[in-house]
Design a protein around this motif. Sequence first.
Motif, short mmCIF file in Angstrom:
data_model
loop_
_atom_site.label_atom_id
_atom_site.label_comp_id
_atom_site.label_asym_id
_atom_site.label_seq_id
_atom_site.Cartn_x
_atom_site.Cartn_y
_atom_site.Cartn_z
N ARG A 60 39.47 28.54 0.74
CA ARG A 60 38.44 27.95 1.56
C ARG A 60 37.04 28.25 0.79
NH1 ARG A 60 36.06 23.97 4.13
NH2 ARG A 60 34.81 24.67 5.84
N VAL A 61 36.67 29.45 0.31
CA VAL A 61 35.72 29.71 -0.32
C VAL A 61 35.59 28.75 -1.57
CG1 VAL A 61 34.71 31.63 -1.78
CG2 VAL A 61 35.65 32.13 0.13
N LEU A 62 36.51 28.59 -2.28
CA LEU A 62 36.36 27.66 -3.51
C LEU A 62 36.10 26.14 -3.17
CD1 LEU A 62 38.75 29.08 -6.08
CD2 LEU A 62 36.26 29.43 -6.06
N GLU A 63 36.69 25.88 -2.06
CA GLU A 63 36.51 24.35 -1.32
C GLU A 63 35.09 24.25 -1.02
OE1 GLU A 63 37.52 22.28 2.76
OE2 GLU A 63 39.23 23.27 1.63
N LEU A 64 34.31 25.21 -0.42
CA LEU A 64 33.12 25.15 -0.01
C LEU A 64 32.09 25.36 -1.14
CD1 LEU A 64 33.05 27.54 3.26
CD2 LEU A 64 32.62 25.17 3.35
#
Length: 127
Positions: A98-102
């Motif tokens: 999720r961190v990389l997606e954001l």
Amino acid sequence: MKFTMTENGFSGDLPFGALNVSTNEELGFRPYQLMVASLAICSAGIVRKVLEKKRMPADDIQVEVKEVVRIDEEAGRIEKVHIHFVIKGDIDDSKMDRVLELTQKNCSMVRSVEDSIEVVETYELIK
């Protein structure tokens, strides 16, 4: 920004200092290096912010550009950049997707090239 022609390229007098740009990397930053650096550092800054918002601040983040693929037949156009983050801290690995997606969604430099340069982001965590 304003850049002035020099004997070996161009020089910009920017608020932080002079920026020398040249096709010869012994005389200044090459344009593609600035593009790749912009992608890497913008992404790293967003990773840092997202981790802080998720209450998992990083103790340190190192950024390595693992691969740059250029197409010689298309004037050396950048086709792909692989950015790898080495993140030190108490980070929950299950939240990193999720961190990389954001990060991809909120990095202005990555968004600016999303239809022309493939940007791959990977990470490793160090406690």
